[in-house]
Design a protein around this motif. Sequence first.
Motif, short mmCIF file in Angstrom:
data_model
loop_
_atom_site.label_atom_id
_atom_site.label_comp_id
_atom_site.label_asym_id
_atom_site.label_seq_id
_atom_site.Cartn_x
_atom_site.Cartn_y
_atom_site.Cartn_z
N TYR B 33 -26.67 -10.90 32.60
CA TYR B 33 -27.96 -10.64 33.34
C TYR B 33 -28.80 -11.66 33.76
CZ TYR B 33 -26.53 -6.49 30.68
OH TYR B 33 -25.79 -5.49 30.02
N TYR B 35 -32.79 -11.70 35.05
CA TYR B 35 -34.01 -10.96 35.29
C TYR B 35 -35.09 -12.11 35.75
CZ TYR B 35 -32.08 -7.58 31.94
OH TYR B 35 -31.26 -6.68 31.35
N LEU B 43 -40.17 -7.02 33.51
CA LEU B 43 -38.93 -7.38 33.74
C LEU B 43 -38.37 -6.84 34.70
CD1 LEU B 43 -38.25 -8.40 30.23
CD2 LEU B 43 -37.92 -10.10 31.89
N PHE B 90 -35.46 -15.14 33.44
CA PHE B 90 -34.96 -14.93 32.05
C PHE B 90 -33.26 -14.77 32.19
CE2 PHE B 90 -37.76 -15.23 28.93
CZ PHE B 90 -38.91 -14.86 29.45
N SER B 94 -25.59 -9.10 26.47
CA SER B 94 -25.67 -7.92 25.49
C SER B 94 -24.37 -7.71 24.98
CB SER B 94 -26.32 -6.97 26.41
OG SER B 94 -25.30 -6.20 27.47
N SER B 95 -24.57 -7.17 23.75
CA SER B 95 -23.49 -6.44 23.07
C SER B 95 -23.70 -5.05 23.22
CB SER B 95 -23.54 -7.06 21.37
OG SER B 95 -24.78 -6.47 20.81
N GLU B 98 -27.34 -4.88 21.13
CA GLU B 98 -28.57 -5.90 21.10
C GLU B 98 -28.59 -6.50 22.43
OE1 GLU B 98 -28.71 -8.05 17.60
OE2 GLU B 98 -30.58 -8.74 17.82
N GLN B 99 -29.61 -6.99 22.74
CA GLN B 99 -29.92 -7.92 23.92
C GLN B 99 -30.16 -9.30 23.48
OE1 GLN B 99 -30.86 -7.46 28.05
NE2 GLN B 99 -29.18 -5.81 27.82
N PHE B 101 -31.88 -12.83 24.95
CA PHE B 101 -32.39 -13.49 25.75
C PHE B 101 -32.61 -14.95 25.97
CE2 PHE B 101 -34.38 -10.05 28.21
CZ PHE B 101 -34.06 -8.89 27.50
N PRO B 103 -34.54 -18.55 26.74
CA PRO B 103 -35.91 -19.02 26.49
C PRO B 103 -36.78 -18.92 27.85
CG PRO B 103 -34.50 -20.82 26.74
CD PRO B 103 -33.60 -19.77 26.59
#
Lengths: 112, 110
Positions: B33, B35, B43, B90, B94-95, B98-99, B101, B103
């Motif tokens: 992704y 953002y 976001l 950013f 993702s799994s 969980e996401q 990100f 830095p």
Amino acid sequence: KNEVEQSPQNLTAQEGEFITINCSYSVGISALHWLQQHPGGGIVSLFMLSSGKKKHGRLIATINIQEKHSSLHITASHPRDSAVYICAAFSGYGGSQGNLIFGKGTKLSVKP
Amino acid sequence: DADVTQTPRNRITKTGKRIMLECSQTKGHDRMYWYRQDPGLGLRLIYYSFDVKDINKGEISDGYSVSRQAQAKFSLSLESAIPNQTALYFCATSSADEQFFGPGTRLTVL
């Protein structure tokens, strides 16, 4: 109206206080994420939950699917907990879905 | 090493310039992704990709394009940068649970 609303927007607490941040959502979800954004900008995933309650150290996250509401609690708050906490609703995979809808964040400042 | 890396971390450019932001991940995730984050707006999703052959527009894709060169790499381009594209960008993967990100890249368009 935003699909994911957080309250409060800003929160100042004294070290040691119990803190609650709330998140309400209007979309159907399969899971809800809580994220922490440090003052330097980095974002860390704290929890993903689809029901009930999860605990990690001093952090507790709860969700009530029927009421479309989630809370993030911090026990015995510490200045290092100062950050922006972001709630994000996940509608599940399939078709054009599979993305997070973010709240605007709650800025927490814990004073020593 | 970080799971998700972004380059550059900071960039100042001028209106009309083409700029590319790069993202690499070592998580082995298919889903990636881009953002942007603006003060007071939170976001917002620009583009997302569920595998190498899958690219989808997000909420605010106008003025941006992406390329998924490999499972591990997802780049964001601004073909002709404008000042209102000044923001913190950013990349994330993702799994199921969980996401993760990157830095962030702080982009300023003058």
